[in-house]
Design a protein around this motif. Structure first.
Motif, PDB file in Angstrom:
ATOM      1  N   PRO A 349       0.835  -1.200   0.000  1.00 35.89           N
ATOM      2  CA  PRO A 349       0.000   0.000   0.000  1.00 35.89           C
ATOM      3  C   PRO A 349       0.872   1.253   0.000  1.00 35.89           C
ATOM      4  O   PRO A 349       2.012   1.224   0.502  1.00 35.89           O
ATOM      5  CB  PRO A 349      -0.785  -0.119   1.310  1.00 35.89           C
ATOM      6  CG  PRO A 349      -0.768  -1.569   1.642  1.00 35.89           C
ATOM      7  CD  PRO A 349       0.547  -2.089   1.131  1.00 35.89           C
ATOM      8  N   PRO A 350       0.395   2.374  -0.553  1.00 36.17           N
ATOM      9  CA  PRO A 350       1.222   3.583  -0.700  1.00 36.17           C
ATOM     10  C   PRO A 350       1.880   4.047   0.594  1.00 36.17           C
ATOM     11  O   PRO A 350       3.035   4.476   0.585  1.00 36.17           O
ATOM     12  CB  PRO A 350       0.222   4.620  -1.223  1.00 36.17           C
ATOM     13  CG  PRO A 350      -0.822   3.821  -1.910  1.00 36.17           C
ATOM     14  CD  PRO A 350      -0.939   2.540  -1.141  1.00 36.17           C
ATOM     15  N   GLU A 351       1.156   3.960   1.718  1.00 38.99           N
ATOM     16  CA  GLU A 351       1.723   4.449   2.971  1.00 38.99           C
ATOM     17  C   GLU A 351       2.888   3.580   3.458  1.00 38.99           C
ATOM     18  O   GLU A 351       3.659   3.991   4.335  1.00 38.99           O
ATOM     19  CB  GLU A 351       0.654   4.539   4.059  1.00 38.99           C
ATOM     20  CG  GLU A 351       0.023   3.221   4.472  1.00 38.99           C
ATOM     21  CD  GLU A 351      -1.198   2.845   3.645  1.00 38.99           C
ATOM     22  OE1 GLU A 351      -2.049   2.094   4.156  1.00 38.99           O
ATOM     23  OE2 GLU A 351      -1.299   3.294   2.480  1.00 38.99           O
ATOM     24  N   TRP A 352       3.033   2.370   2.891  1.00 37.47           N
ATOM     25  CA  TRP A 352       4.129   1.490   3.262  1.00 37.47           C
ATOM     26  C   TRP A 352       5.203   1.383   2.186  1.00 37.47           C
ATOM     27  O   TRP A 352       6.374   1.183   2.499  1.00 37.47           O
ATOM     28  CB  TRP A 352       3.593   0.090   3.603  1.00 37.47           C
ATOM     29  CG  TRP A 352       2.893   0.069   4.906  1.00 37.47           C
ATOM     30  CD1 TRP A 352       1.546   0.169   5.124  1.00 37.47           C
ATOM     31  CD2 TRP A 352       3.497  -0.014   6.200  1.00 37.47           C
ATOM     32  NE1 TRP A 352       1.271   0.139   6.470  1.00 37.47           N
ATOM     33  CE2 TRP A 352       2.445   0.027   7.154  1.00 37.47           C
ATOM     34  CE3 TRP A 352       4.809  -0.132   6.647  1.00 37.47           C
ATOM     35  CZ2 TRP A 352       2.690  -0.033   8.517  1.00 37.47           C
ATOM     36  CZ3 TRP A 352       5.054  -0.194   8.012  1.00 37.47           C
ATOM     37  CH2 TRP A 352       4.004  -0.144   8.929  1.00 37.47           C
ATOM     38  N   SER A 353       4.811   1.503   0.930  1.00 37.85           N
ATOM     39  CA  SER A 353       5.802   1.374  -0.139  1.00 37.85           C
ATOM     40  C   SER A 353       6.860   2.469  -0.049  1.00 37.85           C
ATOM     41  O   SER A 353       8.025   2.252  -0.387  1.00 37.85           O
ATOM     42  CB  SER A 353       5.118   1.402  -1.510  1.00 37.85           C
ATOM     43  OG  SER A 353       4.406   2.612  -1.698  1.00 37.85           O
ATOM     44  N   GLY A 354       6.469   3.646   0.452  1.00 35.48           N
ATOM     45  CA  GLY A 354       7.438   4.730   0.611  1.00 35.48           C
ATOM     46  C   GLY A 354       8.460   4.450   1.684  1.00 35.48           C
ATOM     47  O   GLY A 354       9.580   4.974   1.650  1.00 35.48           O
ATOM     48  N   LYS A 355       8.094   3.603   2.663  1.00 35.07           N
ATOM     49  CA  LYS A 355       9.023   3.255   3.737  1.00 35.07           C
ATOM     50  C   LYS A 355       9.957   2.115   3.335  1.00 35.07           C
ATOM     51  O   LYS A 355      10.990   1.903   3.977  1.00 35.07           O
ATOM     52  CB  LYS A 355       8.246   2.852   4.993  1.00 35.07           C
ATOM     53  CG  LYS A 355       7.349   3.948   5.540  1.00 35.07           C
ATOM     54  CD  LYS A 355       6.545   3.433   6.728  1.00 35.07           C
ATOM     55  CE  LYS A 355       5.591   4.502   7.250  1.00 35.07           C
ATOM     56  NZ  LYS A 355       4.770   4.031   8.389  1.00 35.07           N
ATOM     57  N   ALA A 356       9.541   1.352   2.315  1.00 36.81           N
ATOM     58  CA  ALA A 356      10.347   0.211   1.871  1.00 36.81           C
ATOM     59  C   ALA A 356      11.437   0.695   0.926  1.00 36.81           C
ATOM     60  O   ALA A 356      11.344   0.587  -0.289  1.00 36.81           O
ATOM     61  CB  ALA A 356       9.454  -0.813   1.191  1.00 36.81           C
ATOM     62  N   ASP A 357      12.481   1.267   1.487  1.00 37.39           N
ATOM     63  CA  ASP A 357      13.576   1.866   0.728  1.00 37.39           C
ATOM     64  C   ASP A 357      14.340   0.777  -0.023  1.00 37.39           C
ATOM     65  O   ASP A 357      15.122   0.022   0.566  1.00 37.39           O
ATOM     66  CB  ASP A 357      14.516   2.605   1.692  1.00 37.39           C
ATOM     67  CG  ASP A 357      15.629   3.359   0.973  1.00 37.39           C
ATOM     68  OD1 ASP A 357      15.769   3.188  -0.251  1.00 37.39           O
ATOM     69  OD2 ASP A 357      16.360   4.105   1.646  1.00 37.39           O
ATOM     70  N   THR A 362      17.859  -3.711   4.138  1.00 36.32           N
ATOM     71  CA  THR A 362      17.500  -3.891   5.541  1.00 36.32           C
ATOM     72  C   THR A 362      16.297  -3.033   5.909  1.00 36.32           C
ATOM     73  O   THR A 362      15.369  -3.492   6.593  1.00 36.32           O
ATOM     74  CB  THR A 362      18.693  -3.545   6.448  1.00 36.32           C
ATOM     75  OG1 THR A 362      19.782  -4.425   6.155  1.00 36.32           O
ATOM     76  CG2 THR A 362      18.319  -3.683   7.919  1.00 36.32           C
ATOM     77  N   LYS A 363      16.296  -1.774   5.462  1.00 35.99           N
ATOM     78  CA  LYS A 363      15.149  -0.903   5.729  1.00 35.99           C
ATOM     79  C   LYS A 363      13.904  -1.405   5.013  1.00 35.99           C
ATOM     80  O   LYS A 363      12.792  -1.324   5.546  1.00 35.99           O
ATOM     81  CB  LYS A 363      15.465   0.527   5.303  1.00 35.99           C
ATOM     82  CG  LYS A 363      16.472   1.230   6.195  1.00 35.99           C
ATOM     83  CD  LYS A 363      16.676   2.669   5.762  1.00 35.99           C
ATOM     84  CE  LYS A 363      17.673   3.389   6.682  1.00 35.99           C
ATOM     85  NZ  LYS A 363      17.902   4.785   6.255  1.00 35.99           N
ATOM     86  N   GLN A 364      14.083  -1.919   3.809  1.00 33.18           N
ATOM     87  CA  GLN A 364      12.950  -2.473   3.085  1.00 33.18           C
ATOM     88  C   GLN A 364      12.354  -3.658   3.841  1.00 33.18           C
ATOM     89  O   GLN A 364      11.136  -3.757   4.021  1.00 33.18           O
ATOM     90  CB  GLN A 364      13.374  -2.925   1.684  1.00 33.18           C
ATOM     91  CG  GLN A 364      12.229  -3.534   0.877  1.00 33.18           C
ATOM     92  CD  GLN A 364      12.681  -4.135  -0.444  1.00 33.18           C
ATOM     93  OE1 GLN A 364      13.817  -3.931  -0.859  1.00 33.18           O
ATOM     94  NE2 GLN A 364      11.808  -4.876  -1.091  1.00 33.18           N
ATOM     95  N   ALA A 365      13.215  -4.559   4.304  1.00 27.02           N
ATOM     96  CA  ALA A 365      12.740  -5.731   5.042  1.00 27.02           C
ATOM     97  C   ALA A 365      12.029  -5.326   6.326  1.00 27.02           C
ATOM     98  O   ALA A 365      10.995  -5.898   6.687  1.00 27.02           O
ATOM     99  CB  ALA A 365      13.910  -6.665   5.352  1.00 27.02           C
ATOM    100  N   ARG A 366      12.572  -4.312   7.023  1.00 26.87           N
ATOM    101  CA  ARG A 366      11.936  -3.876   8.268  1.00 26.87           C
ATOM    102  C   ARG A 366      10.574  -3.268   7.999  1.00 26.87           C
ATOM    103  O   ARG A 366       9.623  -3.496   8.754  1.00 26.87           O
ATOM    104  CB  ARG A 366      12.839  -2.883   9.004  1.00 26.87           C
ATOM    105  CG  ARG A 366      12.325  -2.478  10.376  1.00 26.87           C
ATOM    106  CD  ARG A 366      12.151  -3.660  11.308  1.00 26.87           C
ATOM    107  NE  ARG A 366      13.403  -4.357  11.555  1.00 26.87           N
ATOM    108  CZ  ARG A 366      13.491  -5.509  12.219  1.00 26.87           C
ATOM    109  NH1 ARG A 366      12.392  -6.095  12.679  1.00 26.87           N
ATOM    110  NH2 ARG A 366      14.664  -6.088  12.399  1.00 26.87           N
ATOM    111  N   ALA A 367      10.436  -2.506   6.909  1.00 25.74           N
ATOM    112  CA  ALA A 367       9.138  -1.924   6.561  1.00 25.74           C
ATOM    113  C   ALA A 367       8.132  -3.018   6.223  1.00 25.74           C
ATOM    114  O   ALA A 367       6.969  -2.975   6.647  1.00 25.74           O
ATOM    115  CB  ALA A 367       9.287  -0.958   5.386  1.00 25.74           C
ATOM    116  N   VAL A 368       8.558  -4.022   5.466  1.00 25.17           N
ATOM    117  CA  VAL A 368       7.685  -5.147   5.134  1.00 25.17           C
ATOM    118  C   VAL A 368       7.279  -5.885   6.411  1.00 25.17           C
ATOM    119  O   VAL A 368       6.109  -6.232   6.607  1.00 25.17           O
ATOM    120  CB  VAL A 368       8.392  -6.106   4.156  1.00 25.17           C
ATOM    121  CG1 VAL A 368       7.598  -7.401   3.995  1.00 25.17           C
ATOM    122  CG2 VAL A 368       8.578  -5.436   2.798  1.00 25.17           C
ATOM    123  N   CYS A 369       8.237  -6.096   7.297  1.00 21.56           N
ATOM    124  CA  CYS A 369       7.970  -6.782   8.563  1.00 21.56           C
ATOM    125  C   CYS A 369       6.984  -5.995   9.416  1.00 21.56           C
ATOM    126  O   CYS A 369       6.047  -6.556   9.984  1.00 21.56           O
ATOM    127  CB  CYS A 369       9.276  -7.001   9.313  1.00 21.56           C
ATOM    128  SG  CYS A 369       9.102  -7.865  10.884  1.00 21.56           S
TER     129      CYS A 369
END
Length: 396
Positions: A349-357, A362-369
């Motif tokens: 979702p848009p509010e999470w895809s922006g956090k998935a760098d 590592t930041k992408q995995a943490r955002a997905v988690c």
């Protein structure tokens, strides 16, 4: 009559305060204000459809994380009252203790631990800390809930000192937080015990889940009350209830026995805790933090009985083939979503895809988690269907 507060209790007027200064509330003390913030948090509402053993859609009468948290809070508050502690703080830590749990109970946590192994791991206690200090976004002036020091300490250390865990990748978030907010007042003192109020919340968790797992297991037909008659702790309680009420029906016998077992466990904790406080010469909150052992505890005899009960539940409930099938399905749902979101972050979702760098895996995995950990059971099932069922995907 409200008993006089003990010298080793926490006093809200002596709180170390909040990381971001806020005016004092005119209607609530510091710990009651924390409690209200937790109750209004999005993560708290989601607990209504997060489960521990059974998945949310399997029945309306099984405990969810929300009803479990409420039961823990009630027991913690009762223990705190009897021990002359701050009941608001005990209740607050109890209400917050499960905020970081992912969907599908321990199966969900096991799967996120496996998926996150290359990127810092996953631990539900650390995730609770991240929820209350960062992930909840309800206030314009700060991230998280800006809870008082004693509440945050209780969230982190209610099971005891954690400094020995800081070498674990998942726990690095807490070590980093302490360093990032290096004001002396916000050193969480990770090598010491938490308050007695937090310890009361921790043991209330043990009391609640042991009892409601018996209750839920019988209701689910995984075992019967007759199977429990020779199990220590619950067996004598069943015998006593049957003796007092010879014509009681099975439903009422189950309810009465669970109620009595809670009472037996609470009485044991109170006696053992008062004995430890006296034996260890506990006089202040600093004595509590520097103590040589946990102070709010079961007696050795109760621990032995609980060990046998837990062995029974493990064999007859937690590893029952019906529960194993649910665990297997739950793990596959989370694994497939995690893999997809890592490979295709633009499906978030848009509010999470922006956090998935995507430049920082590592930041992408943490955002997905974080996204998956915040899901309820029902939402995880529906999201999985939308991602992997062509018919549903075309309806989006």
């Amino acid at each position: 009559m409200i008993p006089e507060r003990a010298s080793y209790a926490e006093y809200p007027e002596h709180s170390r305060g909040r990381l971001t200064h806020e005016p004092i509330s005119r209607t609530r003390n510091a710990y009651a204000r924390d409690r209200d913030r937790i109750i209004h948090a999005t993560a708290f509402r989601r607990l209504k459809e997060k489960t521990q053993v059974f998945v949310a859609h399997e029945g309306d009468h099984y405990r969810t994380r929300l009803t479990h948290s409420l039961e823990v809070a009630q027991i913690a508050r009762s223990l705190a009252h009897a021990l002359r502690l701050d009941t608001d703080l005990a209740e607050t830590v109890a209400l917050a203790h499960d905020l970081g749990h992912p969907p599908f109970g321990h199966a969900g946590e096991d799967e996120l631990q496996a998926q996150m192994k290359p990127w810092g791991g996953f631990d539900h206690n650390v995730q609770t800390f991240r929820v209350v200090t960062r992930l909840e976004t309800r206030y314009p002036q700060f991230d998280g809930l800006n809870l008082s020091w004693e509440t945050v300490e209780g969230v982190v250390k209610h099971n005891g000192p954690v400094s020995h865990r800081l070498d674990e990748p998942a726990w690095q978030a807490i070590a980093d937080y302490t360093l990032d907010h290096g004001a002396p007042a916000w050193d969480l003192r990770l090598g010491t015990f938490a308050s007695l109020e937090a310890q009361a919340a921790a043991i209330a968790d043990d009391i609640a889940y042991n009892n409601h797992d018996v209750d839920d297991g019988v209701q689910a037909g995984l075992f019967s009350l007759d199977d429990l008659v020779d199990v220590p702790l619950i067996g004598p309680v069943l015998h006593g209830a049957r003796k007092d009420w010879p014509h009681i029906d099975a439903r009422m016998l189950r309810i009465e026995s669970v109620r009595r077992m809670i009472g037996v466990m609470v009485d044991d904790v109170l006696a053992e805790t008062e004995a430890r406080i006296a034996a260890d010469g506990i006089r202040s909150t600093e004595d509590v933090r520097m103590a040589r052992r946990t102070l709010v505890a079961f007696s050795p005899g109760m621990l032995a009985d609980l060990g046998i009960l837990r062995k029974f539940l493990f064999e007859r409930m937690y590893r029952h083939y019906r529960v194993n099938r649910t665990r297997s399905q739950a793990r596959r749902i989370l694994a497939e979503m995690f893999t997809l979101f890592m490979a295709e972050p633009d499906t978030l979702p848009p509010e999470w895809s922006g956090k998935a760098d995507i430049a920082d895996e590592t930041k992408q995995a943490r955002a997905v988690c974080d996204y998956i950990a915040g899901m309820t059971d029902r939402y995880a099932i529906e999201e999985h269907k939308k991602l992997f069922s062509l018919d549903l995907a075309l309806d989006l």
